[in-house]
Structures are given as C-alpha cells and as structure tokens.
Design a protein around this motif. Structure first.
Motif, PDB file in Angstrom:
ATOM      1  N   ALA A  70       0.837  -1.334   0.015  1.00 33.85           N
ATOM      2  CA  ALA A  70      -0.057   0.005  -0.096  1.00 33.85           C
ATOM      3  C   ALA A  70       0.813   1.250  -0.037  1.00 33.85           C
ATOM      4  O   ALA A  70       0.627   2.314  -0.568  1.00 33.85           O
ATOM      5  CB  ALA A  70      -0.797   0.020   1.137  1.00 33.85           C
ATOM      6  N   ALA A  71       1.896   1.249   0.855  1.00 34.80           N
ATOM      7  CA  ALA A  71       2.940   2.189   1.017  1.00 34.80           C
ATOM      8  C   ALA A  71       3.427   2.593  -0.509  1.00 34.80           C
ATOM      9  O   ALA A  71       3.364   3.717  -1.019  1.00 34.80           O
ATOM     10  CB  ALA A  71       3.975   2.181   1.926  1.00 34.80           C
ATOM     11  N   ARG A  72       3.954   1.643  -1.184  1.00 32.84           N
ATOM     12  CA  ARG A  72       4.520   1.543  -2.574  1.00 32.84           C
ATOM     13  C   ARG A  72       3.474   2.096  -3.704  1.00 32.84           C
ATOM     14  O   ARG A  72       3.819   2.816  -4.682  1.00 32.84           O
ATOM     15  CB  ARG A  72       5.004   0.395  -2.888  1.00 32.84           C
ATOM     16  CG  ARG A  72       6.139  -0.319  -2.264  1.00 32.84           C
ATOM     17  CD  ARG A  72       6.741  -1.426  -3.021  1.00 32.84           C
ATOM     18  NE  ARG A  72       7.574  -2.165  -2.050  1.00 32.84           N
ATOM     19  CZ  ARG A  72       8.923  -1.757  -1.923  1.00 32.84           C
ATOM     20  NH1 ARG A  72       9.475  -0.632  -2.504  1.00 32.84           N
ATOM     21  NH2 ARG A  72       9.826  -2.518  -1.074  1.00 32.84           N
ATOM     22  N   SER A  73       2.265   2.112  -3.357  1.00 28.98           N
ATOM     23  CA  SER A  73       1.143   2.363  -4.288  1.00 28.98           C
ATOM     24  C   SER A  73       0.988   4.032  -4.531  1.00 28.98           C
ATOM     25  O   SER A  73       0.495   4.565  -5.274  1.00 28.98           O
ATOM     26  CB  SER A  73      -0.099   1.732  -4.355  1.00 28.98           C
ATOM     27  OG  SER A  73      -0.708   2.187  -2.884  1.00 28.98           O
ATOM     28  N   ILE A  74       1.597   4.698  -3.285  1.00 30.10           N
ATOM     29  CA  ILE A  74       1.087   6.002  -3.389  1.00 30.10           C
ATOM     30  C   ILE A  74       2.238   6.969  -4.387  1.00 30.10           C
ATOM     31  O   ILE A  74       3.438   6.598  -4.164  1.00 30.10           O
ATOM     32  CB  ILE A  74       1.390   6.478  -1.737  1.00 30.10           C
ATOM     33  CG1 ILE A  74       0.497   5.903  -0.952  1.00 30.10           C
ATOM     34  CG2 ILE A  74       1.277   8.231  -1.676  1.00 30.10           C
ATOM     35  CD1 ILE A  74      -0.884   6.078  -1.201  1.00 30.10           C
ATOM     36  N   ALA A  75       1.825   7.911  -4.974  1.00 26.84           N
ATOM     37  CA  ALA A  75       2.618   8.607  -5.983  1.00 26.84           C
ATOM     38  C   ALA A  75       3.604   9.541  -4.972  1.00 26.84           C
ATOM     39  O   ALA A  75       3.301   9.985  -3.855  1.00 26.84           O
ATOM     40  CB  ALA A  75       1.625   9.694  -6.684  1.00 26.84           C
ATOM     41  N   GLY A  76       4.839   9.433  -5.281  1.00 27.81           N
ATOM     42  CA  GLY A  76       5.908  10.316  -4.769  1.00 27.81           C
ATOM     43  C   GLY A  76       6.716   9.244  -3.848  1.00 27.81           C
ATOM     44  O   GLY A  76       7.787   9.722  -3.430  1.00 27.81           O
ATOM     45  N   VAL A  77       6.288   8.038  -3.628  1.00 26.54           N
ATOM     46  CA  VAL A  77       7.144   7.212  -2.967  1.00 26.54           C
ATOM     47  C   VAL A  77       7.942   6.408  -3.766  1.00 26.54           C
ATOM     48  O   VAL A  77       7.721   5.799  -4.606  1.00 26.54           O
ATOM     49  CB  VAL A  77       6.213   6.160  -2.143  1.00 26.54           C
ATOM     50  CG1 VAL A  77       7.083   5.233  -1.452  1.00 26.54           C
ATOM     51  CG2 VAL A  77       5.371   6.854  -1.142  1.00 26.54           C
ATOM     52  N   ALA A  78       9.461   6.794  -3.607  1.00 25.22           N
ATOM     53  CA  ALA A  78      10.242   5.906  -4.255  1.00 25.22           C
ATOM     54  C   ALA A  78      10.771   4.623  -3.765  1.00 25.22           C
ATOM     55  O   ALA A  78      11.204   3.601  -4.414  1.00 25.22           O
ATOM     56  CB  ALA A  78      11.725   6.815  -4.398  1.00 25.22           C
ATOM     57  N   GLU A  79      11.209   4.530  -2.233  1.00 26.39           N
ATOM     58  CA  GLU A  79      11.409   3.385  -1.637  1.00 26.39           C
ATOM     59  C   GLU A  79      10.604   3.159  -0.288  1.00 26.39           C
ATOM     60  O   GLU A  79      10.304   4.048   0.362  1.00 26.39           O
ATOM     61  CB  GLU A  79      12.793   3.658  -1.304  1.00 26.39           C
ATOM     62  CG  GLU A  79      13.526   2.226  -0.594  1.00 26.39           C
ATOM     63  CD  GLU A  79      14.856   2.664  -0.199  1.00 26.39           C
ATOM     64  OE1 GLU A  79      15.471   1.649   0.422  1.00 26.39           O
ATOM     65  OE2 GLU A  79      15.653   3.600  -0.674  1.00 26.39           O
ATOM     66  N   VAL A  80      10.495   2.010   0.145  1.00 28.53           N
ATOM     67  CA  VAL A  80       9.675   1.665   1.399  1.00 28.53           C
ATOM     68  C   VAL A  80      10.626   0.697   2.186  1.00 28.53           C
ATOM     69  O   VAL A  80      11.235  -0.288   1.804  1.00 28.53           O
ATOM     70  CB  VAL A  80       8.334   0.824   1.244  1.00 28.53           C
ATOM     71  CG1 VAL A  80       7.762   0.634   2.580  1.00 28.53           C
ATOM     72  CG2 VAL A  80       7.366   2.069   0.407  1.00 28.53           C
ATOM     73  N   VAL A  81      11.197   1.223   3.412  1.00 32.55           N
ATOM     74  CA  VAL A  81      11.707   0.234   4.426  1.00 32.55           C
ATOM     75  C   VAL A  81      10.682  -0.242   5.289  1.00 32.55           C
ATOM     76  O   VAL A  81      10.103   0.360   6.170  1.00 32.55           O
ATOM     77  CB  VAL A  81      12.651   1.117   5.036  1.00 32.55           C
ATOM     78  CG1 VAL A  81      13.541   0.311   6.143  1.00 32.55           C
ATOM     79  CG2 VAL A  81      13.746   1.718   4.117  1.00 32.55           C
ATOM     80  N   ASN A  82      10.536  -1.572   5.373  1.00 32.50           N
ATOM     81  CA  ASN A  82       9.647  -2.284   6.142  1.00 32.50           C
ATOM     82  C   ASN A  82      10.174  -2.843   7.324  1.00 32.50           C
ATOM     83  O   ASN A  82      10.646  -3.802   7.193  1.00 32.50           O
ATOM     84  CB  ASN A  82       8.729  -3.214   5.465  1.00 32.50           C
ATOM     85  CG  ASN A  82       7.752  -3.842   6.102  1.00 32.50           C
ATOM     86  OD1 ASN A  82       7.465  -3.810   7.268  1.00 32.50           O
ATOM     87  ND2 ASN A  82       6.840  -4.714   5.356  1.00 32.50           N
ATOM     88  N   ARG A  83      10.011  -2.234   8.423  1.00 31.69           N
ATOM     89  CA  ARG A  83      10.701  -2.769   9.834  1.00 31.69           C
ATOM     90  C   ARG A  83       9.227  -2.955  10.582  1.00 31.69           C
ATOM     91  O   ARG A  83       9.223  -3.081  11.835  1.00 31.69           O
ATOM     92  CB  ARG A  83      11.231  -1.681  10.477  1.00 31.69           C
ATOM     93  CG  ARG A  83      12.552  -1.533   9.602  1.00 31.69           C
ATOM     94  CD  ARG A  83      13.726  -0.863  10.494  1.00 31.69           C
ATOM     95  NE  ARG A  83      14.874  -0.682   9.727  1.00 31.69           N
ATOM     96  CZ  ARG A  83      15.785   0.443   9.768  1.00 31.69           C
ATOM     97  NH1 ARG A  83      15.177   1.310  10.449  1.00 31.69           N
ATOM     98  NH2 ARG A  83      16.778   0.328   8.665  1.00 31.69           N
TER      99      ARG A  83
END
Length: 87
Positions: A70-83
């Motif tokens: 879901a976080a990756r699907s947002i416009a403007g997000v280049a990278e997601v660090v999942n902790r």
C-alpha cells in the motif's frame, strides 16, 4: 503599526521544511488506514525525502506485506523500508 516580513534565520519560513514530506507521510498513513484486512493502528509512518519507513507491529506477515504494498502504491514514494514486526 509596522509589519515585518517573516523570516527564519534570514530565510523565508516556507523554505526551511520540505513541503511534501509531511504530506507524503499523511497520504501513506491515510492509505494504510483504509486497506482491507490490515490493522495499521500500531504502525508508524516516517518519510525522509521519498523514502518511507514503516515501523510497529501487526498480527500477521500478510498484513506487513499489505502495508508495504500500500505504501509503494502512493505517488511520490520511491522506496519503502519495512520494519514492521509480527506479534
């Protein structure tokens, strides 16, 4: 009465904080709140530039994956660090 232009250490206050950083965090957090099958009440969202850090706990590994997707699907997000930890 004399009005002075607002400054922050000599710079306009709008130039001191990136305007999109808080907006990006808000958009990601709002998206996580509406994902079906995901309880994101214990998940925090922090952005640094276009990178999103997800931290907290969820009940299953599937929920952690849904949050990242879901976080990756947002416009403007280049990278997601999942902790996100599974409790």
């Amino acid at each position: 009465m004399v009005f002075k232009e607002r400054t922050f250490y000599g710079e306009p206050p709008e130039g001191t904080v990136p305007p999109d950083q808080a907006d990006l965090e808000t958009r990601v957090a709002n998206c996580l709140a509406t994902v079906d099958g995901l309880d994101a009440s214990d998940v925090s969202v922090v952005s640094k530039g276009n990178t999103i850090l997800l931290a907290g706990t969820v009940a299953t590994a599937v929920e952690a994956t849904r949050a990242e997707d879901a976080a990756r699907s947002i416009a403007g997000v280049a990278e997601v660090v999942n902790r996100i930890a599974v409790s």
